[in-house]
Design a protein around this motif. Structure first.
Motif, PDB file in Angstrom:
ATOM      1  N   UNK A  25       0.850  -1.179   0.000  1.00 24.07           N
ATOM      2  CA  UNK A  25       0.000   0.000   0.000  1.00 24.07           C
ATOM      3  C   UNK A  25       0.888   1.231   0.000  1.00 24.07           C
ATOM      4  N   UNK A  26       0.674   2.112  -0.960  1.00 27.15           N
ATOM      5  CA  UNK A  26       1.499   3.308  -1.080  1.00 27.15           C
ATOM      6  C   UNK A  26       0.850   4.464  -0.329  1.00 27.15           C
ATOM      7  N   UNK A  27       1.663   5.199   0.420  1.00 24.09           N
ATOM      8  CA  UNK A  27       1.180   6.398   1.101  1.00 24.09           C
ATOM      9  C   UNK A  27       1.730   7.604   0.350  1.00 24.09           C
ATOM     10  N   UNK A  28       0.908   8.239  -0.482  1.00 24.53           N
ATOM     11  CA  UNK A  28       1.394   9.375  -1.283  1.00 24.53           C
ATOM     12  C   UNK A  28       1.625  10.613  -0.436  1.00 24.53           C
ATOM     13  N   UNK A  29       2.300  11.594  -1.020  1.00 26.18           N
ATOM     14  CA  UNK A  29       2.526  12.851  -0.320  1.00 26.18           C
ATOM     15  C   UNK A  29       1.246  13.657  -0.233  1.00 26.18           C
ATOM     16  N   UNK A  30       1.365  14.879   0.268  1.00 25.65           N
ATOM     17  CA  UNK A  30       0.191  15.739   0.409  1.00 25.65           C
ATOM     18  C   UNK A  30      -0.305  16.163  -0.972  1.00 25.65           C
ATOM     19  N   UNK A  31      -1.603  16.493  -1.091  1.00 21.41           N
ATOM     20  CA  UNK A  31      -2.155  16.925  -2.384  1.00 21.41           C
ATOM     21  C   UNK A  31      -1.388  18.086  -3.005  1.00 21.41           C
ATOM     22  N   UNK A  32      -0.876  18.994  -2.157  1.00 23.05           N
ATOM     23  CA  UNK A  32      -0.162  20.155  -2.684  1.00 23.05           C
ATOM     24  C   UNK A  32       1.134  19.762  -3.381  1.00 23.05           C
ATOM     25  N   UNK A  33       1.634  18.552  -3.068  1.00 28.86           N
ATOM     26  CA  UNK A  33       2.864  18.072  -3.689  1.00 28.86           C
ATOM     27  C   UNK A  33       2.599  17.266  -4.954  1.00 28.86           C
ATOM     28  N   UNK A  34       1.320  17.023  -5.253  1.00 26.94           N
ATOM     29  CA  UNK A  34       0.979  16.140  -6.368  1.00 26.94           C
ATOM     30  C   UNK A  34       1.299  16.770  -7.722  1.00 26.94           C
ATOM     31  N   UNK A  35       1.194  18.080  -7.815  1.00 25.10           N
ATOM     32  CA  UNK A  35       1.535  18.758  -9.067  1.00 25.10           C
ATOM     33  C   UNK A  35       0.516  18.594 -10.169  1.00 25.10           C
ATOM     34  N   UNK A  36      -0.780  18.519  -9.795  1.00 28.54           N
ATOM     35  CA  UNK A  36      -1.841  18.375 -10.791  1.00 28.54           C
ATOM     36  C   UNK A  36      -2.132  19.709 -11.483  1.00 28.54           C
ATOM     37  N   UNK A  37      -2.630  19.628 -12.698  1.00 28.01           N
ATOM     38  CA  UNK A  37      -3.209  20.800 -13.365  1.00 28.01           C
ATOM     39  C   UNK A  37      -4.699  20.514 -13.561  1.00 28.01           C
ATOM     40  N   UNK A  38      -5.470  21.552 -13.894  1.00 24.91           N
ATOM     41  CA  UNK A  38      -6.909  21.369 -14.049  1.00 24.91           C
ATOM     42  C   UNK A  38      -7.193  20.493 -15.272  1.00 24.91           C
ATOM     43  N   UNK A  39      -8.120  19.524 -15.159  1.00 21.59           N
ATOM     44  CA  UNK A  39      -8.298  18.526 -16.216  1.00 21.59           C
ATOM     45  C   UNK A  39      -9.105  18.951 -17.438  1.00 21.59           C
ATOM     46  N   UNK A  40      -9.555  20.202 -17.484  1.00 23.18           N
ATOM     47  CA  UNK A  40     -10.242  20.713 -18.681  1.00 23.18           C
ATOM     48  C   UNK A  40      -9.504  21.951 -19.164  1.00 23.18           C
ATOM     49  N   UNK A  41      -9.087  21.938 -20.410  1.00 21.44           N
ATOM     50  CA  UNK A  41      -8.297  23.040 -20.963  1.00 21.44           C
ATOM     51  C   UNK A  41      -9.052  24.366 -20.877  1.00 21.44           C
ATOM     52  N   UNK A  42      -8.389  25.390 -20.353  1.00 22.23           N
ATOM     53  CA  UNK A  42      -8.965  26.724 -20.314  1.00 22.23           C
ATOM     54  C   UNK A  42      -9.890  26.993 -19.152  1.00 22.23           C
ATOM     55  N   UNK A  43     -10.123  26.008 -18.275  1.00 22.47           N
ATOM     56  CA  UNK A  43     -11.027  26.196 -17.140  1.00 22.47           C
ATOM     57  C   UNK A  43     -10.256  26.095 -15.830  1.00 22.47           C
ATOM     58  N   UNK A  44     -10.942  26.380 -14.721  1.00 24.86           N
ATOM     59  CA  UNK A  44     -10.313  26.293 -13.412  1.00 24.86           C
ATOM     60  C   UNK A  44     -11.333  25.823 -12.381  1.00 24.86           C
ATOM     61  N   UNK A  45     -10.939  25.835 -11.115  1.00 31.82           N
ATOM     62  CA  UNK A  45     -11.774  25.267 -10.051  1.00 31.82           C
ATOM     63  C   UNK A  45     -13.127  25.966  -9.922  1.00 31.82           C
TER      64      UNK A  45
END
Length: 389
Positions: A247-267
């Motif tokens: 079982x992997x314990x990932x880092x915090x969400x802020x360390x994940x380095x995601x971008x928004x999954x729809x081009x040109x949009x945001x949260x």
């Protein structure tokens, strides 16, 4: 999403009844009194429909809530089974260690007994006697080293026996602790299974109250739940396989380095920025105002699923056209309801961050143009909002 379907169905029913009632009544009306009566009947009909809508909404809301509760219980039972299996393996290992340690200890004990017998049989002769009986300096040195070897051997034997005894006690202590823990886990499992059965029974009582149309809507919901469970099991299997069974314990969400999954949009394009947005909802819905928006990879990784969920008649169900990416850090992302035949990646593809996966659509259990986005850890859904900040 199902709630939208139910609401749309009710609105259509309301409009149909009002139009029908209005047409009939207006055709028969000839006086102001008649019109007043008609309006009163329309108002009464609206009240009846409102009551039906509230009852339907309440019933479906209860079923959705119970579905979420049931899923949680099933996950808890799965976790408990895993913990029980792990402890069972530890108990087996401890028993093997205990058996080996006991055999080693008994062997060392026999050696010690033989040594004591040998000392006894030599009578009063001491190591000093042996040394003083030397006939020459060479004989003295030879006997000295022989005595030293015997003394060292005796000392090592005693130390080994002490280490074996300590190891044996530790293994027995681990065994007892594991047995106590496994009994607690088994009790917790029984309690959780009982809670699961109660929730399933309550849910069935709500289902029994649904009319034919609602039964059909509920069957769609049930199918979606079955699909979600199958997907979770598959993603958990993939996670275990990719992580060597760990079982992997990932880092915090802020360390994940995601971008928004729809081009040109945001949260701010997420319609409900809280999780879950309703009971049983496993992600966030990103609303789209215009067609043709690209779905993009939130982070680089490997495509582990790229497919469409369809009914036997070929129509879409559940997630519709969807893709799942494993980011090899314990997290996965899921992109659902994409437009027909727009997926641009296949299972096994390596994708880079921002790569186009398809076009936003409304396939499956969806009533409007949007992207359903999920984040999963070790195959299970978590709140995706912190990853999109």
């Amino acid at each position: 999403m199902l709630k939208k379907i139910v609401k749309s169905t009710i609105i259509i029913a309301i409009i149909s009844i009002l139009i029908l009632s209005g047409n009939i009544m207006i055709a028969l009306a000839t006086t102001q009194s008649d019109l007043t009566d008609i309006q009163n009947k329309i108002n009464s009909t609206k009240q009846d429909i409102d009551q039906v809508e509230q009852k339907l909404s309440s019933a479906m809301k209860q079923i959705q809530s119970l579905n979420a509760e049931i899923t949680e219980y099933e996950n808890d039972i799965s976790d408990l089974n895993s913990q029980i299996d792990d402890l069972t393996n530890k108990i087996d290992e401890a028993e093997i260690q205990i058996k080996g340690a006991e055999e080693k200890y008994n062997y060392q004990l026999e050696l010690l007994k033989a040594r004591l017998v040998a000392i006894y049989e030599t009578g009063e002769t001491s190591y000093l006697d042996v040394l003083l009986s030397s006939k020459s300096i060479t004989d003295f040195i030879t006997k000295y080293y022989a005595v030293s070897e015997i003394l060292e051997s005796d000392k090592n034997l005693m130390e080994q026996m002490e280490q074996t005894r300590i190891s044996l006690e530790a293994s027995k202590e681990l065994l007892e602790t594991s047995k106590e823990q496994i009994e607690v886990l088994k009790k917790n499992k029984v309690d959780t299974v009982d809670s699961l059965k109660k929730s399933q029974s309550v849910k069935q009582s709500y289902i029994d109250q649904l009319n034919e149309e609602e039964q059909e809507l509920n069957e769609n919901l049930e199918q979606f739940e079955r699909d979600k469970k199958a997907i979770q099991e598959e993603l958990e299997r993939i996670a275990r396989e990719n992580n060597g069974g760990n079982t992997v314990i990932p880092g915090s969400p802020s360390e994940a380095g995601y971008i928004f999954p729809v081009a040109g949009l945001n949260i701010y394009n997420i319609n409900r920025r809280y999780y879950p947005s309703y009971p049983g909802h496993t992600g966030v819905d990103i609303n789209i105002n215009v067609r043709g928006r690209s779905v993009i990879a939130a982070k680089a990784g490997t495509v582990v699923i790229s497919t469409a969920q369809r009914n036997a008649d070929g129509s879409y169900r559940s997630y519709g056209e969807y893709v799942v990416i494993d980011h090899h850090d314990g997290t996965m992302t899921l992109y659902a309801h994409m437009s027909p035949n727009t997926r641009t990646v296949s299972k096994g593809d390596e994708v880079v961050q921002g790569q186009v996966l398809g076009i936003v659509g409304t396939t499956g259990n969806s009533t409007g143009l949007h992207l359903h986005f999920e984040v999963r850890i070790n195959g299970r859904c978590v709140n995706p909002l912190p990853y999109l900040q």
